[in-house]
Design an enzyme around this catalytic site. Structure first.
Site, short mmCIF file in Angstrom:
data_model
loop_
_atom_site.label_atom_id
_atom_site.label_comp_id
_atom_site.label_asym_id
_atom_site.label_seq_id
_atom_site.Cartn_x
_atom_site.Cartn_y
_atom_site.Cartn_z
N HIS A 1 4.46 1.63 6.18
CA HIS A 1 5.40 2.09 5.15
C HIS A 1 6.80 1.64 5.57
O HIS A 1 7.29 2.05 6.63
CB HIS A 1 5.36 3.60 4.97
N CYS A 2 7.41 0.82 4.74
CA CYS A 2 8.70 0.20 5.11
C CYS A 2 9.86 0.96 4.46
O CYS A 2 9.96 0.99 3.22
CB CYS A 2 8.72 -1.26 4.67
N HIS B 1 -4.49 6.21 4.84
CA HIS B 1 -3.73 7.17 4.04
C HIS B 1 -2.27 7.15 4.47
O HIS B 1 -1.95 7.29 5.65
CB HIS B 1 -4.29 8.59 4.21
N CYS B 2 -1.37 6.96 3.52
CA CYS B 2 0.07 6.96 3.78
C CYS B 2 0.61 8.35 3.49
O CYS B 2 0.54 8.83 2.34
CB CYS B 2 0.78 5.91 2.92
N CYS C 1 -4.05 6.95 -0.42
CA CYS C 1 -4.71 5.94 0.40
C CYS C 1 -4.34 4.56 -0.14
O CYS C 1 -4.37 4.33 -1.35
CB CYS C 1 -6.23 6.13 0.38
N CYS D 1 3.66 8.13 0.88
CA CYS D 1 3.25 7.90 -0.51
C CYS D 1 2.22 8.92 -0.99
O CYS D 1 1.95 9.00 -2.18
CB CYS D 1 2.67 6.49 -0.67
N CYS E 1 -7.48 12.68 -0.31
CA CYS E 1 -7.77 11.93 -1.54
C CYS E 1 -9.21 12.09 -1.98
O CYS E 1 -9.57 11.64 -3.08
CB CYS E 1 -7.46 10.45 -1.34
N CYS F 1 -11.31 10.44 3.70
CA CYS F 1 -10.00 11.07 3.53
C CYS F 1 -10.18 12.37 2.77
O CYS F 1 -10.55 12.36 1.59
CB CYS F 1 -9.05 10.14 2.76
N CYS G 1 5.31 1.16 0.35
CA CYS G 1 4.23 0.99 1.30
C CYS G 1 3.77 -0.47 1.23
O CYS G 1 3.47 -0.99 0.15
CB CYS G 1 3.08 1.93 0.95
#
Length: 300
Positions: free
Chosen positions: A120-121, A106-107, A113, A110, A96, A93, A127
């Site tokens: 992601h909800c 990785h989100c 990672c 957010c 990060c 990544c 997350c």
């Protein structure tokens, strides 16, 4: 003149107590699991997976792709990572600045990672990953039971209003609305919960269901499938008394996961990094000598 009060629809005291007890048990579990799903923060990979300042500077200053591949391969050789990118490279990544552990992604929401990221909800504004996936499953389960209980207890009074046995017009609208909302959410949650039960039985995340994880020998959608019982224990733990409670009991720490292919996972699920180093550094992981010749794809 004081208007007469409407007749009570539940006259049996035992039935009243039963309704209240069951309702409040489901309500407490529903709120508890929702709270844990929302406020349990996702876990980032440990410092061991982050690039040191020296490695980061060496990597960024290097313009030759083959040397960059060698740098990442050297770092990954010391880590328990077995999954690769689609092109066979080390999962790195660049946001990060870390080597991604297996099942880590990785989100973008957010901006970090997340270990064993599922998705992601937006409904819990969090997350869903290793740290709270059990809580999310229990939240879906208790939400489903909560809606089912409300629909079941309201339905007979809906029938009574429909047949004219009860005539209170104001309550009729409330009963109809409550039944409709409960059934609507029950149907929606039934499909979502059923899908996640299927994922747990196959030991897959939502991301892995759409894109199979890639190992050193190629993609394998069942790479982490250990059998139904072990798959269940990996999420809920070995203590069955904790399965139905939103208390952390998942196996491991989210960095290491046992794999179906024994040739790719000689080591079991470990709870500390020192034990892996003692076992893993004695012998170079299979295929790690070829890692430097594989293309490195930077995931974001």
């Amino acid at each position: 003149m004081v208007p007469a009060l409407p007749p009570l629809t539940v006259s049996n005291p035992v039935e009243k107590v039963a309704y209240l007890v069951v309702f409040h048990i489901l309500f407490v579990l529903f709120v508890w699991t929702y709270w844990k799903s929302v406020f349990t923060l996702p876990i980032q990979p440990g410092k061991k997976f982050h690039m040191s300042y020296a490695d980061q500077e060496r990597y960024e200053n290097e313009e030759r792709p083959e040397v960059q591949r060698q740098i990442l391969a050297e770092i990954a050789r010391k880590l328990p990572v077995y999954t690769r990118t689609g092109s066979g490279g080390i999962r790195f990544c660049d946001r990060c600045q870390l080597i991604k552990p297996d099942r880590c992604h990785h989100c973008s929401v957010c901006a970090m990672c997340v270990l064993k990221m599922d998705h992601h909800c937006p409904w819990v504004n969090n997350c869903i990953g290793f740290s709270n996936y059990k809580f999310f499953l229990l939240f879906l389960a208790y939400s489903l039971l909560y809606c089912l209980y409300i629909a079941a207890t309201v339905f007979k009074y809906f029938i009574k209003y429909w047949t004219g046995e009860l005539t209170n017009g104001r309550s009729k609208f409330h009963i109809l609305f409550l039944l409709f909302v409960a059934i609507m959410f029950f149907v929606s949650l039934m499909f979502l919960f059923g899908y996640h039960c299927w994922l747990v039985s196959r030991n897959r995340s939502t991301l892995e269901a759409f894109s199979a994880p890639v190992f050193q020998n190629g993609p394998d959608k069942n790479g982490f499938n250990l059998g139904f019982v072990k798959n269940l224990q990996q999420v809920f733990g070995e203590e069955k008394k904790l399965w139905l409670l939103p208390i952390a009991s998942s196996q491991g720490d989210g960095h290491f996961f046992p794999m179906r292919a024994l040739s790719e996972a000689r080591n079991p699920l470990l709870t500390n990094e020192e034990q892996w180093e003692e076992d893993g550094l004695d012998e170079e992981p299979q295929g790690s000598g070829e890692a430097s010749s594989l293309a490195i794809e930077r995931e974001t």
